[in-house]
Scaffold this active site. Structure first.
Site, PDB file in Angstrom:
ATOM      1  N   PHE A 166       0.875  -1.025   0.220  1.00 25.96           N
ATOM      2  CA  PHE A 166      -0.657   0.431  -0.017  1.00 25.96           C
ATOM      3  C   PHE A 166       0.994   1.542   0.273  1.00 25.96           C
ATOM      4  O   PHE A 166       1.609   1.537   0.494  1.00 25.96           O
ATOM      5  CB  PHE A 166      -0.380   0.314   1.629  1.00 25.96           C
ATOM      6  N   TYR A 225      -9.842   1.081  11.056  1.00 33.80           N
ATOM      7  CA  TYR A 225     -11.600   1.000  10.593  1.00 33.80           C
ATOM      8  C   TYR A 225     -12.636   0.369   9.085  1.00 33.80           C
ATOM      9  O   TYR A 225     -13.354   0.541   8.586  1.00 33.80           O
ATOM     10  CB  TYR A 225     -11.009   3.058   9.602  1.00 33.80           C
TER      11      TYR A 225
HETATM   12  C1  LIG Z   1      -2.214  -1.811   3.460  1.00 34.20           C
HETATM   13  C2  LIG Z   1      -2.882  -0.819   4.288  1.00 34.20           C
HETATM   14  N1  LIG Z   1      -1.924   0.298   5.466  1.00 34.20           N
HETATM   15  C3  LIG Z   1      -2.104   1.812   5.498  1.00 34.20           C
HETATM   16  C4  LIG Z   1      -3.228   1.985   4.599  1.00 34.20           C
HETATM   17  C5  LIG Z   1      -3.935   3.184   5.095  1.00 34.20           C
HETATM   18  O1  LIG Z   1      -2.631   4.595   6.435  1.00 34.20           O
HETATM   19  P1  LIG Z   1      -3.341   5.429   6.712  1.00 34.20           P
HETATM   20  O2  LIG Z   1      -4.338   4.776   8.551  1.00 34.20           O
HETATM   21  O3  LIG Z   1      -2.709   6.446   7.837  1.00 34.20           O
HETATM   22  O4  LIG Z   1      -4.347   5.934   6.341  1.00 34.20           O
HETATM   23  C6  LIG Z   1      -4.236   1.303   4.409  1.00 34.20           C
HETATM   24  C7  LIG Z   1      -5.662   1.813   3.983  1.00 34.20           C
HETATM   25  O5  LIG Z   1      -6.066   2.735   4.291  1.00 34.20           O
HETATM   26  C8  LIG Z   1      -4.064   0.429   3.749  1.00 34.20           C
HETATM   27  O6  LIG Z   1      -4.604  -0.635   3.338  1.00 34.20           O
HETATM   28  N1  LIG Z   2      -9.077   4.813   4.593  1.00 27.66           N
HETATM   29  C1  LIG Z   2      -9.669   5.279   3.746  1.00 27.66           C
HETATM   30  C2  LIG Z   2     -10.361   6.292   3.480  1.00 27.66           C
HETATM   31  C3  LIG Z   2     -10.590   6.338   2.164  1.00 27.66           C
HETATM   32  C4  LIG Z   2     -11.131   5.895   1.237  1.00 27.66           C
HETATM   33  C5  LIG Z   2     -10.961   4.457   1.548  1.00 27.66           C
HETATM   34  C6  LIG Z   2      -9.615   4.336   2.196  1.00 27.66           C
HETATM   35  C7  LIG Z   2      -9.237   3.416   2.308  1.00 27.66           C
HETATM   36  O1  LIG Z   2      -8.564   2.665   3.271  1.00 27.66           O
HETATM   37  C8  LIG Z   2      -8.486   2.687   1.557  1.00 27.66           C
HETATM   38  C9  LIG Z   2      -7.877   1.423   1.466  1.00 27.66           C
HETATM   39  N2  LIG Z   2      -6.875   1.084   2.450  1.00 27.66           N
HETATM   40  C10 LIG Z   2      -7.169   0.266   0.467  1.00 27.66           C
HETATM   41  O2  LIG Z   2      -7.288  -0.696   1.176  1.00 27.66           O
HETATM   42  O3  LIG Z   2      -7.469   0.334  -0.839  1.00 27.66           O
END
Ligand SMILES: Cc1ncc(COP(=O)(O)O)c(C=O)c1O
Ligand SMILES: Nc1ccccc1C(=O)C[C@H](N)C(=O)O
Length: 408
Positions: A130, A224
């Site tokens: 990610f 979340y």
């Molecule tokens: C694997 C992974 N790491 C990190 C994040 C995001 O982290 P943050 O909570 O900082 O938005 C996500 C999704 O949003 C994710 O899928």
């Molecule tokens: N935090 C978000 C806020 C807005 C829209 C998506 C996200 C996601 O969490 C994406 C997710 N991490 C993903 O696996 O694509």
């Protein structure tokens, strides 16, 4: 499989589902099939009442007294321990707060600070990570005189070597849903003399995770998704107990001080999980998360895993039965040992549009998944509230959408 068979089978599977009653704990309606809990988990019913009390009484009436009397000050460790129970961490090793991105920063820099960078100056990142993990790791490397090497997560175990300081790995790949072997990679990275930082965003609450048993060094994750903490809910940080005394946070805020109210100009770190704190905890979202975690009372994660695999297996079979041959291809591993709790279908553009248009049409018809560019349809399966009938309907509607778009 004729069209009636999957629907009948779904009904039988739902009738036999030991977790079926858990769905009533969520605010969901039957008009929509919600398969996006891997991005934002559904709302547990207990959250609104708890938040109303936190706002009206704890904040409204007790005001400043609530830091003590309502337990606000120690909530990050208390909620952290509840998360710990779901990821195989004994109490005292998990703190809730900040975002996953911020916790990746703390963990990666702290891991580097545990090594002699004159000898080990390499930060391994999972090539398909990610993006936020990669961005943060790159910055952490620049700040500490290290360099980044991106490798396939599946090859992480053999890529860790004498120059490696830390390996940052996603437990489940967000795009493909591939599950990586946490115990094996952790053991191999440790044998190479390096540390591991696991991103559990797509596994916490989706499947059993055994951090302590595996000897993982650090872990981070968001709350979340499968933990249903709500939009922007605080993330978590795990630091293995044996490393806590040497954990040197790159963000030593006053909340991680041994005696915050001494207001001492000199920093002295707190012991234990509290050392991972930074500033004032985000109380409203932290206590929403606390209430959301009530849905886990009495839940066996082995049963969650068994249902998750049964759901994704069943969905894949329904896709085969309903979707015109060749229109989609699963990029999620078939093998149970390599599958998280989602199914990702690659969907090449057809005459009437691409995967983004297909997902938009699915959502219009009440099947909510998401789309990841350029061509992936993602369907997340949250065993606490997803029914087999939902899987069947999603695949059926997907078939109808793709059939309808074929000729247009
Ligand atoms: C694997 C992974 N790491 C990190 C994040 C995001 O982290 P943050 O909570 O900082 O938005 C996500 C999704 O949003 C994710 O899928
Ligand atoms: N935090 C978000 C806020 C807005 C829209 C998506 C996200 C996601 O969490 C994406 C997710 N991490 C993903 O696996 O694509």
């Amino acid at each position: 499989m004729s069209e009636a068979v999957p629907a009948k089978e779904a009904a039988a599977l739902d009738a036999a589902d030991g977790l079926a009653a858990k769905r009533a704990g969520f605010d969901l309606d039957d008009g929509v099939v919600y398969l996006d809990g891997n991005s934002l988990g559904a709302l547990p019913r207990g959250v609104a009442g708890r938040l109303s009390d936190v706002v009206g009484r704890e904040w409204g009436r007790l005001r400043i007294r609530s830091w003590e009397e309502s337990g606000w000050w120690t909530a990050p460790e208390r909620v952290g321990d509840r998360i710990g129970g779901l990821i195989g961490a004994a109490p005292g090793q998990v703190v809730a707060g900040d975002s996953t991105s911020v916790n990746v920063f703390k963990a990666v820099v702290a891991a580097i600070r545990l090594t002699d960078t004159g000898v080990r100056d390499e930060v391994l990142v999972d090539a398909a990570t990610f993006p936020t993990d990669g961005y943060i790791a790159r910055s952490a490397a620049r700040m500490t005189g290290c360099r980044i090497r991106a490798v396939d997560a599946a090859d992480m175990a053999r890529e860790a070597g004498p120059r490696t300081a830390v390996a940052l790995v996603n437990h489940v790949d967000y795009r493909t849903g591939r599950l990586h072997d946490l115990p094996a990679v952790t053991a191999a990275v440790r044998a190479a003399g390096a540390r591991t930082v696991w991103d559990l965003c797509h596994s916490a609450g989706a499947l059993p995770v055994h951090l302590d048993a595996a000897g993982a060094d650090f872990a981070v994750g968001c709350t979340y998704k499968y933990l249903n903490g709500g939009p922007g809910a605080p993330a978590f940080l795990y630091v293995r107990r044996a490393l806590q005394d040497r954990f040197d946070s790159p963000l030593p805020g006053w909340n991680s001080h041994a005696d915050p109210f001494a207001m001492d100009p000199a920093y002295a770190p707190a012991d234990g999980a509290a050392r991972g704190r930074v500033g004032t905890p985000e109380i409203l979202s932290l206590l929403a998360l606390d209430a959301a975690l009530d849905v886990w009372d009495g839940v066996d994660l082995a049963a969650v895993r068994a249902k998750s695999l049964a759901l994704t297996d069943f969905f894949l079979r329904c896709v085969e039965a309903y979707v015109p041959r060749g229109r989609v291809e699963s990029v999620t591993p078939e093998a149970h040992g390599e599958r998280g709790s989602q199914v990702s279908l690659r969907c090449a553009a057809g005459p009437a549009g691409g995967a983004g248009d297909v997902m938009a049409e699915l959502i219009r018809r009440g099947v909510v998944g998401d789309f990841r560019r350029p061509d992936v349809l993602r369907f997340g399966f949250t065993p606490l509230y997803t029914r087999f009938a939902d899987a069947e309907r999603a695949a059926r509607v997907l078939g109808e959408v793709l059939e309808g778009m074929q000729g247009r």
